[in-house]
Design an enzyme around this catalytic site. Structure first.
Site, PDB file in Angstrom:
ATOM      1  N   LEU A  38     -31.751   4.089 -52.120  1.00 15.64           N
ATOM      2  CA  LEU A  38     -33.135   3.661 -52.369  1.00 15.64           C
ATOM      3  C   LEU A  38     -33.455   3.962 -53.830  1.00 15.64           C
ATOM      4  O   LEU A  38     -33.032   4.989 -54.358  1.00 15.64           O
ATOM      5  CB  LEU A  38     -34.065   4.436 -51.448  1.00 15.64           C
ATOM      6  CG  LEU A  38     -35.573   4.479 -51.704  1.00 15.64           C
ATOM      7  CD1 LEU A  38     -36.311   4.703 -50.373  1.00 15.64           C
ATOM      8  CD2 LEU A  38     -35.990   5.592 -52.680  1.00 15.64           C
ATOM      9  N   ASP A  40     -36.736   2.320 -56.756  1.00 18.53           N
ATOM     10  CA  ASP A  40     -38.180   2.155 -56.993  1.00 18.53           C
ATOM     11  C   ASP A  40     -39.001   1.727 -55.772  1.00 18.53           C
ATOM     12  O   ASP A  40     -38.589   0.835 -55.026  1.00 18.53           O
ATOM     13  CB  ASP A  40     -38.422   1.060 -58.042  1.00 18.53           C
ATOM     14  CG  ASP A  40     -37.515   1.155 -59.230  1.00 18.53           C
ATOM     15  OD1 ASP A  40     -36.780   2.132 -59.357  1.00 18.53           O
ATOM     16  OD2 ASP A  40     -37.532   0.207 -60.037  1.00 18.53           O
ATOM     17  N   GLN A  56     -36.675  -0.650 -53.456  1.00 20.00           N
ATOM     18  CA  GLN A  56     -35.355  -1.134 -53.851  1.00 20.00           C
ATOM     19  C   GLN A  56     -34.316  -0.501 -52.922  1.00 20.00           C
ATOM     20  O   GLN A  56     -34.261   0.732 -52.790  1.00 20.00           O
ATOM     21  CB  GLN A  56     -35.066  -0.731 -55.310  1.00 20.00           C
ATOM     22  CG  GLN A  56     -35.883  -1.503 -56.320  1.00 20.00           C
ATOM     23  CD  GLN A  56     -35.343  -2.904 -56.515  1.00 20.00           C
ATOM     24  OE1 GLN A  56     -34.341  -3.110 -57.180  1.00 20.00           O
ATOM     25  NE2 GLN A  56     -35.993  -3.896 -55.907  1.00 20.00           N
ATOM     26  N   ARG A 168     -38.454  -7.272 -67.300  1.00 19.20           N
ATOM     27  CA  ARG A 168     -38.496  -7.169 -65.828  1.00 19.20           C
ATOM     28  C   ARG A 168     -39.670  -6.360 -65.273  1.00 19.20           C
ATOM     29  O   ARG A 168     -40.427  -5.762 -65.993  1.00 19.20           O
ATOM     30  CB  ARG A 168     -37.182  -6.598 -65.305  1.00 19.20           C
ATOM     31  CG  ARG A 168     -36.825  -5.230 -65.794  1.00 19.20           C
ATOM     32  CD  ARG A 168     -35.545  -4.743 -65.093  1.00 19.20           C
ATOM     33  NE  ARG A 168     -35.052  -3.522 -65.682  1.00 19.20           N
ATOM     34  CZ  ARG A 168     -34.183  -3.454 -66.696  1.00 19.20           C
ATOM     35  NH1 ARG A 168     -33.709  -4.555 -67.234  1.00 19.20           N
ATOM     36  NH2 ARG A 168     -33.792  -2.286 -67.170  1.00 19.20           N
TER      37      ARG A 168
END
Ligand code: FRU
Length: 482
Positions: A38, A40, A56, A168
């Site tokens: 895992l 963000d 994420q 991003r």
């Protein structure tokens, strides 16, 4: 189910989950990946009375290589959590190397998710200035669980020409009768900055301004956020490549904020970066405003590219999310403190005063401690080899071998009135002066009982403690496994 989704889902079997669950380092009341990696928090929002916490997720690999998509939990009360279907897997040309970080906006009863599609072209590229796709992608949902097909909103060619391919982590807000999107960027000459786009319909976006630091501040800014508090506007960002200065910027990558002018339509230069969490394991936080108007922030309890590690990798999982934290503005400082729902996890309560050089084991290591030190120079031993010290000017968090390479972190502080510590099996979140300063760390000491002692008392007679045992959050599993 398409093939990419099948591959994404395959490692999430009940057998793998059970193996991961058996690890004593699993946290009792923090969100973690069911299996694998895992990072963000993504798409945080409250929609139809339900909080959605996306993140994420790479279920197939505890070191996060390849196949990054979005995982998904929901909760109504931050005590009971439901695992939901993963909304994004990397199955579009724009995101074949990862459905990267992004945000949510609720508008007209629709959940909009915006994120970065990451892809790398085959060939001889440096993947900084060439060969990398970073597109802004979009999908919508009427219920928070089923999404429209991915739509490409912006491609690299739509960004300012001086930028590298690294652009991003879109965060979208409704602001001043328009929609604004902030993305983090690296210029071709390796300067970190943020770019602002504007839209009237959430589909068509125009670049309107750039936020740059007065002096170069790192080579890349990740995970920006636009945060309004008490009528003031702040840019949160995670700059990479900032050199340590004294006790500032001790972490590998930074997390913190700049104050902005409220006009996002014009270029701005920002100064004075305030660091947010000074611990070893905190990065890529994201905030949102809930229906009660609270500004809540959740961070990734982890940090990329560090030289310390986690033994959980061998158990096929890594990282967690921090507790949700309420953000409040006090003059020029943003405080962060666990939201009040977390008090609902409190169990047994013991109050006691601690003397010099005595070891106290008040109960489980899964606990909340409220400590009021009397005096302005003290040392407290928490757990096995974790020490916190204050000498009247400098606060130090130091870890021994249980830190797996995490050594010490410091903050210069004028006065410490209180310490609030949330301890979980393998983590500590420390808040000083009710959230004026924060430090988050993982540690792996295998302790089950909290051990507290003090030395170097100097002008200190006792510490007053409140120890609350904390019960486990309640997990419900992925409905697709039922
Ligand atoms: C920050 C980050 C983001 C990116 C994501 C990929 O930790 O690098 O910039 O979108 O992680 O997982």
């Amino acid at each position: 189910m398409n093939q990419v989704r099948q591959e994404f889902t395959a490692p999430q079997t009940q057998e793998n989950r059970n193996k991961v669950k058996a690890d004593p380092n699993r946290l009792a009341y923090h969100l973690m990946p069911p299996v694998g990696w895992l990072n963000d928090p993504n798409g945080l929002c409250q929609f139809h009375d339900t909080y959605h916490i996306f993140y994420q997720y790479t279920p197939g690999n505890p070191t996060g290589q390849d196949h990054r998509g979005w995982g998904h939990y929901t909760t109504q009360d931050f005590i009971h959590y439901q695992e939901e279907n993963d909304p994004f897997v990397p199955d579009h040309f724009g995101d074949l190397k990862g459905s990267y970080s992004g945000s949510a906006l609720i508008q007209d009863d629709i959940m909009h998710l915006f994120y970065t599609g990451n892809n790398k072209l085959e060939g001889d590229y440096d993947y900084i200035n060439s060969g990398r796709i970073h597109w802004v992608m979009h999908a919508m949902s009427q219920d928070g669980f089923h999404f429209t097909p991915k739509e490409v909103l912006l491609e690299n060619k739509d960004y300012p020409q001086n930028l590298s391919c690294h652009v991003r982590d879109p965060k979208v807000i409704a602001y001043n009768h328009a929609y604004y999107m902030v993305v983090g960027a690296r210029t071709k000459d390796s300067c970190g900055q943020a770019e602002i786009f504007k839209s009237s319909n959430l589909h068509d976006w125009t670049h309107v301004s750039t936020i740059t630091p007065i002096q170069r501040f790192g080579y890349m800014w990740e995970c920006p956020d636009l945060v309004e508090l008490d009528g003031r506007l702040f840019l949160f960002a995670c700059p990479q490549g900032v050199d340590q200065v004294g006790y500032n910027y001790e972490a590998k990558y930074q997390n913190g904020y700049f104050e902005l002018d409220r006009n996002l339509d014009i270029d701005q230069q920002v100064d004075l970066f305030h660091e947010q969490d000074h611990g070893f394991d905190f990065y890529a936080p994201q905030s949102f405003v809930d229906q009660a108007g609270r500004r809540i922030l959740i961070g990734w309890m982890g940090l990329p590219d560090v030289d310390y590690t986690k033994p959980t990798i061998q158990q096929n999982w890594q990282h967690a999310l921090t507790l949700p934290r309420l953000l409040t503005l006090h003059q020029n400082k943003i405080f962060q403190y666990p939201i009040s729902e977390i008090e609902g996890l409190r169990n047994k309560h013991i109050h006691f005063d601690i003397q010099e050089n005595t070891i106290y084991t008040p109960g489980s290591v899964v606990c909340e401690l409220q400590i009021r030190p009397q005096g302005n120079a003290w040392t407290l031993h928490l757990r096995k080899d974790c020490t916190i010290t204050y000498d009247g000017k400098l606060f130090t968090l130091a870890l021994g071998s249980s830190g797996y390479g995490r050594s010490s972190r410091h903050i210069e502080i004028d006065t410490i009135d209180s310490l609030s510590i949330w301890s979980d099996t393998s983590s500590l979140e420390i808040f000083i002066n009710k959230g004026e300063y924060a430090l988050t760390t993982q540690l792996f000491d295998g302790e089950t009982e909290m051990r507290l002692s003090s030395d170097l008392g100097m002008d200190i007679d006792f510490y007053s403690y409140d120890h609350f045992e904390i019960r486990e959050k309640v997990d419900k599993e992925d409905p697709t496994l039922a």
